[in-house]
Design a protein around this motif. Structure first.
Motif, PDB file in Angstrom:
ATOM      1  N   GLU A   3       0.913  -1.187  -0.030  1.00  0.00           N
ATOM      2  CA  GLU A   3      -0.124   0.128  -0.033  1.00  0.00           C
ATOM      3  C   GLU A   3       0.819   1.395   0.092  1.00  0.00           C
ATOM      4  O   GLU A   3       1.889   1.104   0.618  1.00  0.00           O
ATOM      5  CB  GLU A   3      -0.931  -0.166   1.304  1.00  0.00           C
ATOM      6  CG  GLU A   3      -1.802  -1.114   1.199  1.00  0.00           C
ATOM      7  CD  GLU A   3      -2.605  -1.422   2.691  1.00  0.00           C
ATOM      8  OE1 GLU A   3      -2.187  -1.018   3.490  1.00  0.00           O
ATOM      9  OE2 GLU A   3      -3.819  -1.474   2.441  1.00  0.00           O
ATOM     10  N   TYR A  29       5.871   3.723  -2.739  1.00  0.00           N
ATOM     11  CA  TYR A  29       5.077   2.619  -3.280  1.00  0.00           C
ATOM     12  C   TYR A  29       5.926   1.550  -3.978  1.00  0.00           C
ATOM     13  O   TYR A  29       6.574   1.996  -4.858  1.00  0.00           O
ATOM     14  CB  TYR A  29       3.876   3.016  -4.011  1.00  0.00           C
ATOM     15  CG  TYR A  29       2.934   1.653  -4.576  1.00  0.00           C
ATOM     16  CD1 TYR A  29       2.036   1.171  -3.649  1.00  0.00           C
ATOM     17  CD2 TYR A  29       2.958   1.389  -5.712  1.00  0.00           C
ATOM     18  CE1 TYR A  29       1.276   0.302  -4.066  1.00  0.00           C
ATOM     19  CE2 TYR A  29       2.078   0.492  -6.078  1.00  0.00           C
ATOM     20  CZ  TYR A  29       1.158  -0.292  -5.235  1.00  0.00           C
ATOM     21  OH  TYR A  29       0.458  -1.279  -5.686  1.00  0.00           O
ATOM     22  N   ASP A 152      -1.906   9.300  -7.624  1.00  0.00           N
ATOM     23  CA  ASP A 152      -2.805   8.384  -7.614  1.00  0.00           C
ATOM     24  C   ASP A 152      -1.769   6.995  -7.965  1.00  0.00           C
ATOM     25  O   ASP A 152      -1.079   7.114  -8.568  1.00  0.00           O
ATOM     26  CB  ASP A 152      -3.780   8.417  -8.657  1.00  0.00           C
ATOM     27  CG  ASP A 152      -4.932   9.398  -8.336  1.00  0.00           C
ATOM     28  OD1 ASP A 152      -4.581  10.800  -8.910  1.00  0.00           O
ATOM     29  OD2 ASP A 152      -5.893   9.036  -7.791  1.00  0.00           O
ATOM     30  N   ARG A 156      -5.134   4.026  -4.560  1.00  0.00           N
ATOM     31  CA  ARG A 156      -5.155   4.827  -3.551  1.00  0.00           C
ATOM     32  C   ARG A 156      -4.920   6.452  -4.193  1.00  0.00           C
ATOM     33  O   ARG A 156      -4.189   6.482  -5.258  1.00  0.00           O
ATOM     34  CB  ARG A 156      -4.268   4.668  -2.398  1.00  0.00           C
ATOM     35  CG  ARG A 156      -4.451   3.518  -1.639  1.00  0.00           C
ATOM     36  CD  ARG A 156      -5.806   3.340  -0.812  1.00  0.00           C
ATOM     37  NE  ARG A 156      -6.019   1.802  -0.415  1.00  0.00           N
ATOM     38  CZ  ARG A 156      -5.731   1.543   0.618  1.00  0.00           C
ATOM     39  NH1 ARG A 156      -4.980   2.238   1.663  1.00  0.00           N
ATOM     40  NH2 ARG A 156      -6.083   0.291   1.026  1.00  0.00           N
ATOM     41  N   SER A 157      -5.138   7.562  -3.425  1.00  0.00           N
ATOM     42  CA  SER A 157      -4.981   8.671  -4.017  1.00  0.00           C
ATOM     43  C   SER A 157      -4.556   9.650  -2.935  1.00  0.00           C
ATOM     44  O   SER A 157      -5.058   9.528  -1.612  1.00  0.00           O
ATOM     45  CB  SER A 157      -6.346   9.278  -4.761  1.00  0.00           C
ATOM     46  OG  SER A 157      -7.306   9.157  -3.897  1.00  0.00           O
ATOM     47  N   PHE A 158      -3.874  10.588  -3.137  1.00  0.00           N
ATOM     48  CA  PHE A 158      -3.189  11.453  -2.000  1.00  0.00           C
ATOM     49  C   PHE A 158      -2.996  13.069  -2.791  1.00  0.00           C
ATOM     50  O   PHE A 158      -2.630  13.147  -3.884  1.00  0.00           O
ATOM     51  CB  PHE A 158      -1.777  10.952  -1.576  1.00  0.00           C
ATOM     52  CG  PHE A 158      -0.911  11.981  -1.122  1.00  0.00           C
ATOM     53  CD1 PHE A 158      -1.313  12.330   0.245  1.00  0.00           C
ATOM     54  CD2 PHE A 158       0.106  12.473  -1.615  1.00  0.00           C
ATOM     55  CE1 PHE A 158      -0.419  13.343   1.125  1.00  0.00           C
ATOM     56  CE2 PHE A 158       1.006  13.679  -0.861  1.00  0.00           C
ATOM     57  CZ  PHE A 158       0.475  13.770   0.345  1.00  0.00           C
ATOM     58  N   ASP A 178      -8.236   9.959  -1.226  1.00  0.00           N
ATOM     59  CA  ASP A 178      -8.177   9.133   0.384  1.00  0.00           C
ATOM     60  C   ASP A 178      -7.468   9.939   1.397  1.00  0.00           C
ATOM     61  O   ASP A 178      -7.874   9.787   2.567  1.00  0.00           O
ATOM     62  CB  ASP A 178      -7.272   7.848   0.022  1.00  0.00           C
ATOM     63  CG  ASP A 178      -8.163   6.864  -0.801  1.00  0.00           C
ATOM     64  OD1 ASP A 178      -9.263   6.438  -0.348  1.00  0.00           O
ATOM     65  OD2 ASP A 178      -7.588   6.195  -1.912  1.00  0.00           O
ATOM     66  N   ARG A 213     -11.467  11.495   2.212  1.00  0.00           N
ATOM     67  CA  ARG A 213     -11.544  10.452   3.239  1.00  0.00           C
ATOM     68  C   ARG A 213     -10.899  10.586   4.730  1.00  0.00           C
ATOM     69  O   ARG A 213     -11.247  10.419   5.698  1.00  0.00           O
ATOM     70  CB  ARG A 213     -11.222   8.787   2.678  1.00  0.00           C
ATOM     71  CG  ARG A 213     -12.271   8.357   1.751  1.00  0.00           C
ATOM     72  CD  ARG A 213     -12.035   6.890   1.362  1.00  0.00           C
ATOM     73  NE  ARG A 213     -11.788   6.070   2.530  1.00  0.00           N
ATOM     74  CZ  ARG A 213     -10.479   5.405   2.559  1.00  0.00           C
ATOM     75  NH1 ARG A 213      -9.656   5.420   1.835  1.00  0.00           N
ATOM     76  NH2 ARG A 213     -10.612   4.522   3.699  1.00  0.00           N
ATOM     77  N   THR A 251      -0.562   4.638   5.957  1.00  0.00           N
ATOM     78  CA  THR A 251      -0.999   4.182   4.906  1.00  0.00           C
ATOM     79  C   THR A 251      -1.960   5.415   4.101  1.00  0.00           C
ATOM     80  O   THR A 251      -2.702   6.120   4.659  1.00  0.00           O
ATOM     81  CB  THR A 251      -1.624   2.920   4.920  1.00  0.00           C
ATOM     82  OG1 THR A 251      -0.749   2.221   5.559  1.00  0.00           O
ATOM     83  CG2 THR A 251      -2.140   2.256   3.692  1.00  0.00           C
ATOM     84  N   ILE A 252      -1.686   5.439   3.126  1.00  0.00           N
ATOM     85  CA  ILE A 252      -2.512   6.464   2.016  1.00  0.00           C
ATOM     86  C   ILE A 252      -3.937   5.645   2.109  1.00  0.00           C
ATOM     87  O   ILE A 252      -3.992   4.672   1.411  1.00  0.00           O
ATOM     88  CB  ILE A 252      -1.938   6.824   0.865  1.00  0.00           C
ATOM     89  CG1 ILE A 252      -0.657   7.851   1.256  1.00  0.00           C
ATOM     90  CG2 ILE A 252      -3.112   7.664  -0.041  1.00  0.00           C
ATOM     91  CD1 ILE A 252       0.080   8.165   0.066  1.00  0.00           C
TER      92      ILE A 252
END
Ligand SMILES: [Zn+2]
Length: 252
Positions: A3, A29, A152, A156-158, A178, A213, A251-252
């Motif tokens: 992750e 990652y 991305d 997941r996205s940050f 996320d 999120r 964790t993202i």
């Protein structure tokens, strides 16, 4: 690493304090390591987590000292240190960043950043991917050209705000993300600096409007305590809120 992981290298503003460098973050990652902002003291902290040989790229939001002042030291590492790489490190920043750094390190001989870095500029060069990461920069609202970043990867996205006042561009970039890492560099909602920095309420509202999120607060305004920032950011946002502290990995 299955992750994507965010590690905080520093979050102090506008100057480093013992144990907390200025703005810097590491997104990892698999074998890909993206360093985001090179604030004062972050180069040292970075090397706890990734070697300069293995670093994949450096992304700079804007050329204010608390976000890029370790770049001359990074140049020294590659130009004069015993760090060898197979390829030059890609560094993407606002237009003219390489000339700014070059002017700093030069006395009588020009130091061309292109000798050790792959020099890239926001809105000029495309850097859509770093390893498996898909990245996108977005111009936001600051006193110098400043960019927010979206990554991305791995489903997941940050999003990192860079330095910015509250703006549609940041909310749009953070849609459905996320984890939103947002600066809170303005304490007083009536302060003129709110045009260029967010209050905690602005960070919370941005996260709520974007449907983020999780929200992490960083770059706290002088005098703003962590507890106050967390409390105030929850005014409009009911998701989880945390504080960026040096060494923290999530964790993202
Ligand atoms: Zn700034």
């Amino acid at each position: 690493m299955n992750e994507p992981l965010l590690t905080v290298l520093g979050s102090a503003a506008p100057f480093p304090i013992p144990g907390n460098p200025c703005s810097g973050y590491l997104v990892r990652y698999g074998k890909t390591s993206l360093w985001v902002d090179a604030g004062t003291g972050t180069l040292s902290e970075l090397q706890r987590h990734v070697s300069l040989r293995d670093l994949s790229a450096l992304w700079i939001s804007h050329v204010h000292a608390d976000h890029f002042a370790d770049l001359p030291a990074l140049y020294y590492a590659y130009a004069f240190g015993d760090v060898s790489r197979e390829t030059k490190l890609p560094v993407i920043g606002p237009r003219g960043w390489a000339q700014r750094v070059s002017a700093f390190v030069t006395n009588d001989v020009a130091h061309d950043m292109g000798t050790v870095f792959h020099v890239l500029e926001h809105d000029v060069d495309e850097l859509a991917n770093v390893g498996e990461m898909r990245i996108r920069g977005q111009l936001v609202a600051h006193s110098a050209p400043s960019y927010a970043l979206r990554v991305d990867v791995g489903g997941r996205s940050f999003v990192y705000s860079g330095d910015t006042g509250p703006c549609e561009a940041l909310t749009e970039l953070a849609t459905g993300v996320d984890l939103l890492l947002c600066e809170v560099g303005c304490q007083d909602p009536l302060d003129v600096r709110r045009k260029v920095h967010c209050t905690p309420e602005d960070a919370g509202k941005t996260a709520a409007d974007a449907g983020a999120r999780n929200l992490m607060l960083t770059h706290l305004a002088p005098g703003l305590t962590g507890d106050d920032a967390l409390h105030r950011a929850a005014t409009d946002y009911d998701g989880p809120i945390s504080l960026a502290t040096t060494g923290l990995s999530v964790t993202i």
